[in-house]
Design a protein around this motif. Structure first.
Motif, PDB file in Angstrom:
ATOM      1  N   GLU A   1       0.733  -1.047   0.030  1.00  0.00           N
ATOM      2  CA  GLU A   1      -0.160   0.000  -0.100  1.00  0.00           C
ATOM      3  C   GLU A   1       0.451   1.498  -0.503  1.00  0.00           C
ATOM      4  O   GLU A   1       0.775   1.948  -1.040  1.00  0.00           O
TER       5      GLU A   1
ATOM      6  N   ILE B   1      -4.527  12.094  -2.749  1.00  0.00           N
ATOM      7  CA  ILE B   1      -3.350  11.868  -3.446  1.00  0.00           C
ATOM      8  C   ILE B   1      -5.487  10.567  -4.166  1.00  0.00           C
ATOM      9  O   ILE B   1      -6.780  12.086  -3.611  1.00  0.00           O
ATOM     10  N   PRO B   2      -5.248  11.215  -5.363  1.00  0.00           N
ATOM     11  CA  PRO B   2      -6.467  10.674  -6.330  1.00  0.00           C
ATOM     12  C   PRO B   2      -7.568   9.269  -5.866  1.00  0.00           C
ATOM     13  O   PRO B   2      -6.855   8.991  -5.273  1.00  0.00           O
ATOM     14  N   ASN B   3      -8.393   9.382  -5.463  1.00  0.00           N
ATOM     15  CA  ASN B   3      -9.289   8.767  -5.661  1.00  0.00           C
ATOM     16  C   ASN B   3      -9.959   7.788  -7.181  1.00  0.00           C
ATOM     17  O   ASN B   3     -10.490   7.380  -7.012  1.00  0.00           O
ATOM     18  N   LEU B   4      -8.450   7.471  -7.618  1.00  0.00           N
ATOM     19  CA  LEU B   4      -8.090   6.190  -8.550  1.00  0.00           C
ATOM     20  C   LEU B   4      -7.907   5.253  -7.731  1.00  0.00           C
ATOM     21  O   LEU B   4      -6.465   5.027  -7.000  1.00  0.00           O
ATOM     22  N   MET B   5      -7.613   3.824  -8.573  1.00  0.00           N
ATOM     23  CA  MET B   5      -6.803   2.946  -8.553  1.00  0.00           C
ATOM     24  C   MET B   5      -6.316   2.679 -10.222  1.00  0.00           C
ATOM     25  O   MET B   5      -7.633   2.458 -10.885  1.00  0.00           O
TER      26      MET B   5
ATOM     27  N   ARG C   1       3.256   3.870  -3.458  1.00  0.00           N
ATOM     28  CA  ARG C   1       3.037   5.210  -3.503  1.00  0.00           C
ATOM     29  C   ARG C   1       3.970   6.569  -3.273  1.00  0.00           C
ATOM     30  O   ARG C   1       4.413   7.528  -3.826  1.00  0.00           O
TER      31      ARG C   1
ATOM     32  N   GLY D   1     -11.500   0.263 -17.059  1.00  0.00           N
ATOM     33  CA  GLY D   1     -11.386   1.594 -18.091  1.00  0.00           C
ATOM     34  C   GLY D   1     -12.576   2.675 -17.511  1.00  0.00           C
ATOM     35  O   GLY D   1     -13.510   2.678 -17.596  1.00  0.00           O
ATOM     36  N   ARG D   2     -12.432   2.536 -16.495  1.00  0.00           N
ATOM     37  CA  ARG D   2     -13.677   3.848 -15.686  1.00  0.00           C
ATOM     38  C   ARG D   2     -13.079   4.986 -15.559  1.00  0.00           C
ATOM     39  O   ARG D   2     -14.152   6.170 -15.848  1.00  0.00           O
ATOM     40  N   VAL D   3     -11.700   4.863 -15.721  1.00  0.00           N
ATOM     41  CA  VAL D   3     -10.776   6.447 -16.403  1.00  0.00           C
ATOM     42  C   VAL D   3     -10.135   5.821 -17.213  1.00  0.00           C
ATOM     43  O   VAL D   3      -9.402   5.093 -17.795  1.00  0.00           O
ATOM     44  N   THR D   4      -9.949   7.209 -18.032  1.00  0.00           N
ATOM     45  CA  THR D   4      -8.920   7.085 -19.167  1.00  0.00           C
ATOM     46  C   THR D   4      -7.799   7.521 -18.788  1.00  0.00           C
ATOM     47  O   THR D   4      -7.188   7.581 -17.778  1.00  0.00           O
TER      48      THR D   4
END
Lengths: 498, 408, 335
Positions: free
Chosen positions: C96, C176-180, C100, C187-190
């Motif tokens: 974890e 930090i951004p809430n992206l994984m 980062r 494909g939830r984000v490009t």
């Protein structure tokens, strides 16, 4: 090329819909465990209330309504029967039965498990399965606040199979409840993800996914709200509230906390064993200033130990008010007119340090020389529990919104030390009243009992009554249907996104 | 002996001239001179703080309607505004310089002292192991002479004390397993524990027997160099924080003792102490290197052949000849110490409020940066100015004291 | 060379042993009890129950017993569980927090080097020019500015002052951004959005972190280039009438880079260390904060796992730096 365009289109579609249905919540603290029998802390409770349900539900108006128990009857003073709701399933598909309820309470009360919240069910004597859908709970003594305690997130109903299978991983990698959202994943320090449970017995939640993001710094949290990094920000700090007021894309939801902030005296140490000294200090500290300066007016000076939202909170108590003259007279009467030196302990919470520094300056005015010591949290707890302090600053959250929870542990003489009574204050009449309050089922009688207790406590002043605070949740304007719960564990199934 | 010393002092005889030359060269270094003036002014400000500061640095306003007096923007009465408790920022800044400078100079001085002594010992005795332990019945010439006699007796205590410790630790660790084993339950684990226990005890017994007549020599250089390696494996900042927490805790025996001995100065002493724990290393390495090469020079051999004591050779002849880099290092250490103190205070593990330091003023400033951004600049700028001056001065000194360097 | 490496490796073990003893004792000696938080959360817990709980966690034993128990498990690869988060300590640290932190530290290391090397060379080649003075002055300022002040300044400038002046907020205040990574895979984000979000969160902490090392490496690069440029072989090359560029990049630079290589090698462990102060200012959940929080909360297993890991790295990279030094500089021989 064509294929790439297709994929891109698909990505945009997925991206658009998925993100549109995600509610991001900025919280000040990282949850510790999603196992309700692990710790008993607010950041965890805030996530647990989305995943689990309890036998009794406490609404946002603090009413107790049927939860997983469709109804209940009180058989006699000591015995309660709860009838389990039909057709409820856990997130793993198992049906809810009385056996799961029994398992939950047995585990909660198991000394091996050492659940932090076990004290909430300390009054319970036995839990018996009557039939698949009926559970009988008996208490050792008449215990009026039982229903309130059964609505607490610590008593959330667990699934025996998943708890046993997950072992040590339960609460961190696995958490199975019956609630409106199911647990998906958790990356500490970053995000905890819940997805909608489409089979929830209470209907269907408004958003597909909730992401909890721990953001410790209050200001950072408020900026994330401004930049739409989060949709909802819990516990906005007073100064951030003043900044966000009037911003057109942000809606503020203030609510009165159930907790009280206080400065405790060690009432067994000189000179605080003298009630006149304790009263003098109450007169000498200007709470208006503290509320105004430290909490930016986001609260009211406290007159007694119970916040106005709590059942049986005394409506007519008057705060001591700022009266240094009266304070000097009282010190004179107590024989310490020339003043004395003492220490005031706090943990390294910036707001508490500020309170300590203001109190230090104001007590200096009446000749009381205060040394402020900032202690590390666990030392602080251990030392105040051991009674090594003169004065200390703490808060107490009455999470069940019942006077018993807000008074018994703090003022009953059986609760000295870590149990909650860190002032080591003992008063026979208050002990009697608090015991009676637990036994009495009739609401009016209980009210009268607790009002009297509060009058004595306010008069005897084992605390400096500091303030009842207003807590503010900030919500972006595309979020609809958000409502605060007074105990801070806001339920998010009503929320929809526009 | 005095004549010997006097005779040998003629070795660095040209040093009188060297210092004058250095000063001349330093004076031509414009940035260094400006920095020196700035530093002197800062020190004067710290010393005369009570006369310069316009307000009491801890005084808070009182009375009703106070809200307006907190977080005042800079004005004529409060040139740099007021903070979260209505205290005058300028006054806190001026008083803050006292702690920052005091800690900076004290820590740098102590670090350099410790580093010089350890580095000099390591350098001079490198490859020349010192008598370290001579057993009670060991025969060795001169083992009862002078201060070594005291050490000799002490070292027995250390040696046998250590053996006793090893034996007890082994017992505590294996006690449960061995008891169960003796009761008849010999699992692999219990057998291993028992074997370990017996093995350790046999080894201890053998060492105790050998210790009676043994003689050990120890290379100080190896010990100090290993110590440095060891210190470098520890992550600095977390360890400093933990040490600070341990020493500051008024309820631990150490903390209690610190408080009893140093009273209110205790927090300054603690900061200095933990800064020295990591601060001596660079000086020690530097001095060790210089001494290693200096000890091969003629004047050292001359002093040795004239019978000067080792102590006087190291500290009267070798160290003064390595003074130039030590002085430069000491100057730079002041800057480092000020930065580390500020960092510790910033993280809440340094000097505690209500005493102001530039570091803890910055912590506050960060909390309130939205409402009172003026709180952040003064302490930060003071730190930058002070450390910058120290670094320029150090750079100037390096140029001035090193004859091989070209003038800038 | 081989024997040298073997000897150094054999010295590593006792060193690490002592380091782990020291770290364990320091963590254990801290004021307070690791279980106090439990006691606080449960008002009705009696002293007897508390003692029983301490026995259950083995906290009633003397420090050295606890240490050896820890060591016994650690050498078998079991780092225990985090008391704060309930997850296995190794998973917490390595899966974890470490990735980062590496994003943050490697980015800033790269940027620092990309700036420091050319600027240092420029400064050395144009010694005593106005540009050299400017570089020297600013690198001194960079060295003298504590990163907590720089961080606060950047925060003020980019998160408060500019947005309030221009009414547009481009950078978040921290976190930090809430992206994984899985969001990217599903494909939830490009990819573009993913990188853009990370960039906005990273720019301020990276800049804060990079400044200090940028300043000191510029100075080192300058000094080492100056030394090389004054060497005889460079003078000879010049006097032979070789093209100045060729002299610089073929002869001088290669040797001038040697000290920088060592320096970078020695600073590798700090990449894993995280950056406590920068992480604190920008609420970045990296290793620095993880270690700090573990120490403060007396989360032994996490603190030990992280600190021992770093100690191993320090020892290892010391060795690597020495070996690299020998490789790039043929004059050095270890026997």
């Amino acid at each position: 090329m064509k294929r790439f365009v297709l994929i891109a289109c698909a990505a945009v579609l997925v991206f658009g819909t998925a993100l549109g249905q995600t509610l991001t919540v900025g919280t000040p603290g990282e949850p510790v465990s999603l196992d309700p029998h692990g710790t008993n802390d607010q950041p965890s409770a805030r996530v647990r209330v989305q995943i689990y349900d309890q036998l009794v539900t406490q609404t946002n108006d603090l009413e107790l309504v049927p939860g997983l128990a469709e109804s209940w009857t009180q058989v006699d003073e000591l015995t309660w029967d709860f009838f389990i709701r039909e057709g409820v399933t856990f997130h793993n598909g198992d049906p809810l039965t009385a056996h799961e309820v029994k398992f939950t309470f047995d585990r909660l009360r198991d000394p091996e498990v050492a659940a932090a919240g076990a004290f909430l069910v300390g009054a319970i004597d036995t839990v018996e399965v009557i039939d698949d859908m009926t559970i009988r709970i008996t208490t050792e003594e008449p215990f009026a606040p039982l229903l309130a305690h059964l609505s607490h997130s610590v008593t959330s109903i667990l699934n025996e199979r998943s708890v046993t299978e997950a072992g040590e991983d339960y609460g961190t990698a696995v958490a199975i409840g019956t609630g409106a959202f199911e647990f998906v994943s958790w990356e500490t320090g970053s995000q905890l993800i819940l997805d909608r449970n489409d089979d929830w017995w209470g209907g269907q939640a408004g958003v597909e996914r909730i992401v909890f993001r721990p953001i410790t710094e209050g200001t950072v949290r408020s900026i994330e709200l401004e930049t739409a990094g989060v949709d909802i920000a819990y516990n906005l700090e007073p100064r951030d509230v003043s900044r966000l007021e009037g911003q057109d894309r942000i809606v503020l939801h203030p609510f009165e906390e159930l907790s009280a902030q206080y400065v405790g005296f060690n009432t067994q140490k000189e000179p605080f064993d003298d009630v006149r000294v304790r009263q003098a200090i109450n007169y000498a500290v200007d709470m208006e200033t503290i509320v105004d300066v430290i909490y930016e007016g986001q609260g009211t000076p406290a007159a007694g130990p119970l916040s106005p939202g709590v059942f049986a909170s005394h409506p007519d108590l008057e705060p001591y008010g700022y009266d240094p003259e009266r304070a000097r007279e009282l010190l004179e009467e107590a024989g310490v007119g020339e003043g004395f030196s003492t220490t005031l302990w706090t943990n390294d919470n910036p707001l508490r340090i500020q309170i300590a520094e203001i109190a230090q300056a104001q007590l200096g005015e009446i000749g009381v020389q205060v040394e402020v010591q900032v202690l590390e949290w666990s030392t602080y707890l251990a030392e105040t529990a051991a009674g090594n302090h003169d004065m200390f600053i703490l808060g107490w959250g009455t999470v069940t919104a019942d006077a018993d929870y807000g008074l018994y542990a703090l003022f009953h003489s059986s609760q000295f030390g870590s149990a909650g009574n860190r002032t080591f204050w003992a008063h026979d009449r208050v002990d009697e009243l608090l015991d009676a309050g637990r036994r009495t089922a009739d609401a009016d009688e209980r009210l009268a009992i607790y009002l009297e207790a509060q009058e004595i406590i306010a008069e005897e002043a084992p605390w400096i009554f500091v303030a009842f605070l207003v807590q503010t949740t900030g919500v972006r304007d595309h979020v609809e249907g958000y409502e605060n719960h007074p105990n801070g564990s806001h339920r998010l199934y009503t929320v929809t996104l526009n | 002996m005095a004549t010997v010393d006097k005779a040998i002092r003629s070795a660095p005889l040209h040093s009188e001239n060297a210092w004058q030359l250095a000063w001349r060269r330093l004076r031509r270094h414009r940035l260094a001179m400006v920095s020196l003036v700035v530093l002197v002014l800062l020190i004067l400000m710290a010393i005369f703080a009570p006369y310069i500061a316009p307000h009491d640095p801890t005084a808070q306003p009182r009375g009703a309607g106070l809200r307006a007096m907190y977080f005042q923007a800079p004005s004529a009465t409060h040139l740099l505004g007021t903070d979260d408790l209505g205290r005058d920022v300028l006054s806190r800044l001026i008083y803050g310089s006292r702690v920052s400078l005091l800690v900076g100079f004290l820590a740098a001085f102590s670090s350099v002292m410790v580093g010089t002594v350890l580095g000099a010992l390591a350098g001079y005795f490198s490859g020349r192991p010192l008598r370290f332990y001579v057993g009670p019945l060991a025969r060795e010439a001169g083992a009862w002479r002078g201060s070594f006699a005291v050490w000799r007796v002490l070292s027995w205590g250390l040696y046998y004390g250590a053996l006793y410790m090893v034996a007890t630790v082994a017992w505590t660790l294996s006690e449960d397993a061995v008891r169960i084993g003796v009761a008849g339950e010999w699992t692999t684990n219990n057998i291993l524990s028992a074997v370990g226990l017996v093995g350790t005890w046999l080894a201890v017994a053998w060492a105790a027997w050998r210790g009676v007549t043994a003689r050990f020599r120890l290379d100080v250089d190896i010990v100090i160099s290993r110590l440095i390696d060891f210190m470098l494996t520890l992550p600095g900042l977390p360890i400093l924080l933990v040490l600070s927490a341990i020493l500051r805790d008024p309820r631990s025996p150490v903390g209690n003792w610190m408080y009893a001995v140093f009273g209110n100065a205790q927090s300054v002493v603690i900061i200095v102490l933990i800064l020295v724990i990591f601060g001596w290393i660079t000086t020690a390495r530097l001095v060790r290197g210089s001494i290693l090469s200096l000890r091969e020079r003629e004047f050292t051999t001359a002093a040795e052949s004239l019978g000067a004591s080792q102590g006087s050779i190291v500290f009267k002849h070798l160290v003064p000849n390595a003074a130039a880099p030590i002085i430069v290092e000491g100057t730079l250490q002041v800057g480092i110490a000020i930065l580390v103190e500020a960092a510790l205070s910033f993280l809440g593990f340094g000097i505690q409020p209500p005493v102001s330091t530039w570091g803890n003023m910055l912590t506050n400033a960060q909390t309130y940066i939205f409402f009172a951004p003026w709180l952040a600049f003064p302490p930060g700028i003071m730190i930058v100015i002070t450390v910058l001056s120290i670094n320029f001065l150090g750079d100037g000194l390096r140029d001035a004291l090193d004859p091989h360097r070209r003038q800038t | 060379m081989f024997t040298y490496i073997v000897r150094r490796l054999s010295q590593m073990l006792p060193l690490l042993f002592f380091a782990s003893v020291a770290i364990f004792s320091l963590v254990a000696l801290q004021p307070g009890d690791p279980l106090d938080a439990l006691r606080m959360a449960n008002p009705t817990m009696t002293q007897e129950q508390f003692e029983a709980l301490r026995r259950g966690h083995g906290l009633d034993q003397p420090i050295y017993v606890r240490y050896f128990r820890w060591l016994g498990r650690a050498v078998q690869g079991d780092m225990g569980r985090s008391r704060t988060y309930g997850v296995p300590a190794a998973q917490f640290i390595f899966q974890e927090r470490l990735p980062r932190t590496l994003i943050l530290t490697i980015t800033s290391l790269t940027i620092a080097l990309l700036v420091a090397i050319p600027v240092g060379i420029f400064s050395a080649v144009r010694q005593y020019s106005a540009g050299d003075y400017a570089v020297t002055f600013f690198s001194f300022v960079g060295l003298s500015t504590p990163n907590f002040f720089l961080g606060i300044l950047l925060m003020y400038l980019f998160v408060i002052y500019l947005p309030e002046t221009f009414g547009f907020r481009a950078l978040p205040a921290g976190g930090i951004p809430n992206l994984m990574l899985s969001d990217l895979e599903t494909g939830r984000v490009t990819l573009g959005e993913y990188l853009r979000q990370w960039a906005t969160y990273l720019v301020l902490p990276v800049f804060t972190l990079a400044t200090g090392s940028m300043a000191s490496w510029t100075r080192f690069m300058r000094a080492s280039m100056l030394e090389v440029l004054n060497q005889d072989y460079v003078r000879t090359a010049r006097s032979k009438g070789l093209n100045e560029r060729k002299v610089l990049y073929k002869h001088a630079l290669r040797n001038g880079l040697i000290p920088i290589v060592t320096l970078v090698g020695l600073s590798m462990p700090s990449l894993f260390n995280g950056a406590l102060i920068t992480e604190t200012i920008f609420s970045y959940p990296g290793m620095g904060r993880a270690i700090f929080d573990a120490l403060v909360n007396k989360d032994f297993n996490v603190a030990m796992a992280a600190l021992i890991f770093i100690a191993i790295l320090v020892v290892f990279f010391n060795l690597v730096a020495d070996v690299m030094y020998a490789v790039v500089d043929p004059r050095i021989r270890y026997d």
